[in-house]
Design a protein around this motif. Sequence first.
Motif, PDB file in Angstrom:
ATOM      1  N   MET A   1       3.686   6.645   3.257  1.00  0.00           N
ATOM      2  CA  MET A   1       4.576   6.811   2.111  1.00  0.00           C
ATOM      3  C   MET A   1       4.333   5.662   1.147  1.00  0.00           C
ATOM      4  SD  MET A   1       7.933   7.968   4.311  1.00  0.00           S
ATOM      5  CE  MET A   1       8.785   8.588   2.882  1.00  0.00           C
ATOM      6  N   MET A   2       3.709   5.990   0.008  1.00  0.00           N
ATOM      7  CA  MET A   2       3.215   4.971  -0.911  1.00  0.00           C
ATOM      8  C   MET A   2       4.216   4.532  -1.972  1.00  0.00           C
ATOM      9  SD  MET A   2       0.208   4.184   0.105  1.00  0.00           S
ATOM     10  CE  MET A   2      -0.380   3.261  -1.330  1.00  0.00           C
ATOM     11  N   GLY A   3       5.361   5.193  -2.096  1.00  0.00           N
ATOM     12  CA  GLY A   3       6.281   4.841  -3.174  1.00  0.00           C
ATOM     13  C   GLY A   3       5.613   5.008  -4.523  1.00  0.00           C
ATOM     14  N   ASP A   4       5.691   3.973  -5.366  1.00  0.00           N
ATOM     15  CA  ASP A   4       5.012   3.998  -6.665  1.00  0.00           C
ATOM     16  C   ASP A   4       3.795   3.081  -6.689  1.00  0.00           C
ATOM     17  OD1 ASP A   4       6.592   5.867  -7.821  1.00  0.00           O
ATOM     18  OD2 ASP A   4       7.779   4.502  -9.049  1.00  0.00           O
ATOM     19  N   ALA A   5       3.342   2.656  -5.511  1.00  0.00           N
ATOM     20  CA  ALA A   5       2.222   1.711  -5.449  1.00  0.00           C
ATOM     21  C   ALA A   5       0.934   2.336  -5.982  1.00  0.00           C
ATOM     22  CB  ALA A   5       2.029   1.248  -4.007  1.00  0.00           C
ATOM     23  N   GLY A   6       0.089   1.485  -6.627  1.00  0.00           N
ATOM     24  CA  GLY A   6      -1.144   1.971  -7.231  1.00  0.00           C
ATOM     25  C   GLY A   6      -2.376   1.297  -6.652  1.00  0.00           C
ATOM     26  N   PHE A   7      -3.428   1.210  -7.479  1.00  0.00           N
ATOM     27  CA  PHE A   7      -4.724   0.721  -7.016  1.00  0.00           C
ATOM     28  C   PHE A   7      -4.678  -0.673  -6.370  1.00  0.00           C
ATOM     29  CE2 PHE A   7      -6.769   3.554 -10.467  1.00  0.00           C
ATOM     30  CZ  PHE A   7      -6.804   4.627  -9.588  1.00  0.00           C
ATOM     31  N   PRO A   8      -3.982  -1.678  -6.947  1.00  0.00           N
ATOM     32  CA  PRO A   8      -3.992  -3.011  -6.314  1.00  0.00           C
ATOM     33  C   PRO A   8      -3.489  -2.988  -4.874  1.00  0.00           C
ATOM     34  CG  PRO A   8      -3.141  -3.145  -8.556  1.00  0.00           C
ATOM     35  CD  PRO A   8      -3.258  -1.692  -8.239  1.00  0.00           C
ATOM     36  N   VAL A   9      -2.438  -2.239  -4.616  1.00  0.00           N
ATOM     37  CA  VAL A   9      -1.901  -2.162  -3.256  1.00  0.00           C
ATOM     38  C   VAL A   9      -2.878  -1.424  -2.349  1.00  0.00           C
ATOM     39  CG1 VAL A   9      -0.030  -1.250  -1.822  1.00  0.00           C
ATOM     40  CG2 VAL A   9       0.489  -2.305  -4.025  1.00  0.00           C
ATOM     41  N   GLU A  10      -3.505  -0.370  -2.881  1.00  0.00           N
ATOM     42  CA  GLU A  10      -4.478   0.378  -2.084  1.00  0.00           C
ATOM     43  C   GLU A  10      -5.648  -0.527  -1.671  1.00  0.00           C
ATOM     44  OE1 GLU A  10      -3.592   4.615  -4.395  1.00  0.00           O
ATOM     45  OE2 GLU A  10      -5.612   3.755  -4.398  1.00  0.00           O
ATOM     46  N   GLU A  11      -6.118  -1.361  -2.615  1.00  0.00           N
ATOM     47  CA  GLU A  11      -7.213  -2.275  -2.297  1.00  0.00           C
ATOM     48  C   GLU A  11      -6.793  -3.268  -1.224  1.00  0.00           C
ATOM     49  OE1 GLU A  11      -8.300  -3.996  -5.986  1.00  0.00           O
ATOM     50  OE2 GLU A  11      -9.120  -2.140  -6.825  1.00  0.00           O
ATOM     51  N   MET A  12      -5.572  -3.752  -1.295  1.00  0.00           N
ATOM     52  CA  MET A  12      -5.069  -4.671  -0.286  1.00  0.00           C
ATOM     53  C   MET A  12      -5.010  -4.004   1.081  1.00  0.00           C
ATOM     54  SD  MET A  12      -2.011  -5.437   1.511  1.00  0.00           S
ATOM     55  CE  MET A  12      -0.656  -4.869   0.489  1.00  0.00           C
ATOM     56  N   LEU A  13      -4.552  -2.736   1.112  1.00  0.00           N
ATOM     57  CA  LEU A  13      -4.493  -2.005   2.383  1.00  0.00           C
ATOM     58  C   LEU A  13      -5.885  -1.754   2.948  1.00  0.00           C
ATOM     59  CD1 LEU A  13      -1.684   0.618   1.570  1.00  0.00           C
ATOM     60  CD2 LEU A  13      -1.479  -1.497   2.906  1.00  0.00           C
ATOM     61  N   LEU A  14      -6.842  -1.498   2.068  1.00  0.00           N
ATOM     62  CA  LEU A  14      -8.221  -1.310   2.522  1.00  0.00           C
ATOM     63  C   LEU A  14      -8.756  -2.594   3.134  1.00  0.00           C
ATOM     64  CD1 LEU A  14      -9.683   0.801  -0.436  1.00  0.00           C
ATOM     65  CD2 LEU A  14      -9.327   1.581   1.918  1.00  0.00           C
ATOM     66  N   SER A  15      -8.457  -3.717   2.524  1.00  0.00           N
ATOM     67  CA  SER A  15      -8.936  -4.999   3.046  1.00  0.00           C
ATOM     68  C   SER A  15      -8.307  -5.333   4.388  1.00  0.00           C
ATOM     69  CB  SER A  15      -8.639  -6.119   2.036  1.00  0.00           C
ATOM     70  OG  SER A  15      -7.236  -6.325   1.930  1.00  0.00           O
TER      71      SER A  15
END
Length: 814
Positions: free
Chosen positions: A694-708
Amino acid sequence: MIPERPLVIPLAFLAAGSLAEYLLAIPFSRLIPVVLLVLLVFALPFRKQVLFSCLLALFWMSWEMAALAPRLDIRNVRTGISGYEGKQLLVEGIVVRRPAILPEGERLVLQVERVFAGSAESLSSGSLLLTIAKGHGSWLTGDRIRCPVKVRVPQLLGLPGEFDYGRYLTLRGIEATGWIPDAESVVLMRGAARASWQRSIDSLAMRSQEFIRQCLPDSAQRGVVLALATGNQQEVPPDVAAAYTRAGVTHILSVSGFHVGVVTAVWVIMLRWLMLRWEWLALQLDLRRAALLSTLPVMLLYLVFTGGAPATARSVFMVAAVVLAAWSEREIDLLDALLLAAFVLLLQDPAVLFNLSFQLSFLSLWGLLVLTPLLTKPVEHLLKQEWQRMTVLFFAASLAAVLATMAPVLASFHQVSFTGIAANLVVVPLLGYGATVLATMAVPLSFFMPSFAALVLMFTGWLVQLSNTFVQWIARVPVLHSFSAGSTDVVITIALLAVLGFVHGRRTRMYAGSLLLVALVLVHLWPGPALDGKLRMTFLSVGQGDATLIQLPDGRTMLVDGGGYLRDTGRDFGERYLVPALHGLSVKQIDIMVLSHPHPDHLGGLPAVAEQFKVGEYWQAKGSAQGADYQRLINALAHQKTTTRILQQGDRLQVGEGVLVSVLSSPQGEQSLKTDNDDSLVLQLQQAGFSALMMGDAGFPVEEMLLSQGIGPATVLKVGHHGSKTATGESFLRRIKPNVAVVSVGAGNSFGLPADETLDKIRHQGAVLYRTDQQGTIQLLSDGHTYTVGPLVTENGLVRAIRRFALTASNQLR
């Protein structure tokens, strides 16, 4: 029963016809009641009572269906003004109803005549409900106006228990709505373009309202006085209206039988007193009968002057029947008068059956007539003094009205107050016998003796202030809420009142009433479906917002966000949409409430939920937020002593047997809740081999952090930021490999969401896509290994099957 109360069967089948057409919405020919009427005439010589009664019942039912069918016929959709949905137009038409003055603006109904789209002009038709956000005009019924407007046809969001606003307007003959930012953009083309006697009365009403506004600067006093004197409840401040509702005395603000009775009684007393001063007239006329007869035009004028609400119309018809009976020196049963009033109203407008004001007014008076004697009978032998009898009668009448209307009140408002039984002792004398009489007297006086009328209104304002102060105090008493009532409760209530009112055999009445009471209790004590060990995720279709209800395998509930309006509309999103949806899903309490971030489209519905449901735990990120909605939420949670848990990135919380919630992202290092989209809480729900992100309103910066951080696959992706192009990147999708993607987004939103490029990336990844704007509420069931997902079906299966059969039959007959 039928010979003694001949209106029972016709009224029952009129109501059945309206209800059947409302549920089925099928084409129904006006020829059918004509054929049945002919058959009735031919059946008269045969003297077959059963045959004649059956034909008569079918005639009334078909009459009502034929009268209501044109408003609900789906073939009429997108014709006239409704065919311009979503377009910005210049429209011209006639004001057909008295404009309703709002605190900041105005609302009126326009019968459209012409439409200007660009340089093209065309004739059009249909009624348009216009809301002017700011400013007021001097328009009256019959004026022709022209204004720029964006046409909108209300659509269902797709929530369980949702109020069908579009059908509500359709029943009132309104096809579409329009919004105007400022009254200055409305041009009066011609005053009194369509002359009518109603225009004159509306003019008097508007002048009276303006006089009251000038005399009473306090908004709370002014709003209540306007409601009592002119029937305009739109200017009662929301906090005052809410207090009267919680105190159980909101009925006093709606012009109904009580007000009609008080005004009529005062008129008769004053007129007889004046006539007795004239000796010649007293010798020539029967003053009692003359005074009674004079009330008929007074009541009709009062009905039109106060806006002609169904509750007022019912009261006027009833009192008129009683007055005519008294004038002709005949007795009349009040229950017969009530049946007559309902019959006339349904015959005149079948849609009135679905007006809540009519329902509550009819049921409350029905309850007063049949329940009050039953409640007073056990103690009447103990009452020796007149004041004792009057006090007990007053309490019994209040309790009878509460009991008779409890089911529809709970079904509509999800709360009911018993404090009104005691509060009526104070509020009714202050507002009913005091403020209503004075305010009604001040209206005609304002045209001839304005100074004296202003003095009368000043005293009226004092009485209203006393009432408001008392109501605000008693409204603190807890009300019955988080208790759901449905159509079954309403049907059993009506059946019980019918048995008590129309069945004369004491033993039959006792047995039938007892069975109905037992049935009513069993409806709520009967155990619900057994727990099946499955996780349910319901992605609620809350428009341009976010709200997800999670029902854990052990039966506990978790609500993540609550949707809401992006801009201040003056309405409570939670009360209007989210609370009914939770009741529709049979939710009794919220064990865990989560706020991902304090944006209005995620926060807006939560305060009402916290006020009406027990909340076990509340989760949010570190800090606090600004704004009235957030403070209201925190106050409601503090009032019920809810445990608050502050979430941080890395937290892993066991929320049920085999179900784990992990906090993958949260705001860091701030004392206040951040309002950026990327500061949303990101949660992952896991059950064995199933997981939901459940991503809420999170965008690319948060996705990159999760990938890392090495995020792994997820079965379900709750797409971030409503499908915006600033979220849901290709690399992120390749890593989590979702089987299902759910986008929560509003239909026709002004942001252009979801973005086409985002949808293309999701489809390219091979995920099955679900959108709340197209499919409504989405529900997913999982046992930890397998899952099913699809749109939530909210329509009753039996009604759907009957509609399909009826539509097929009507098409074959056409």
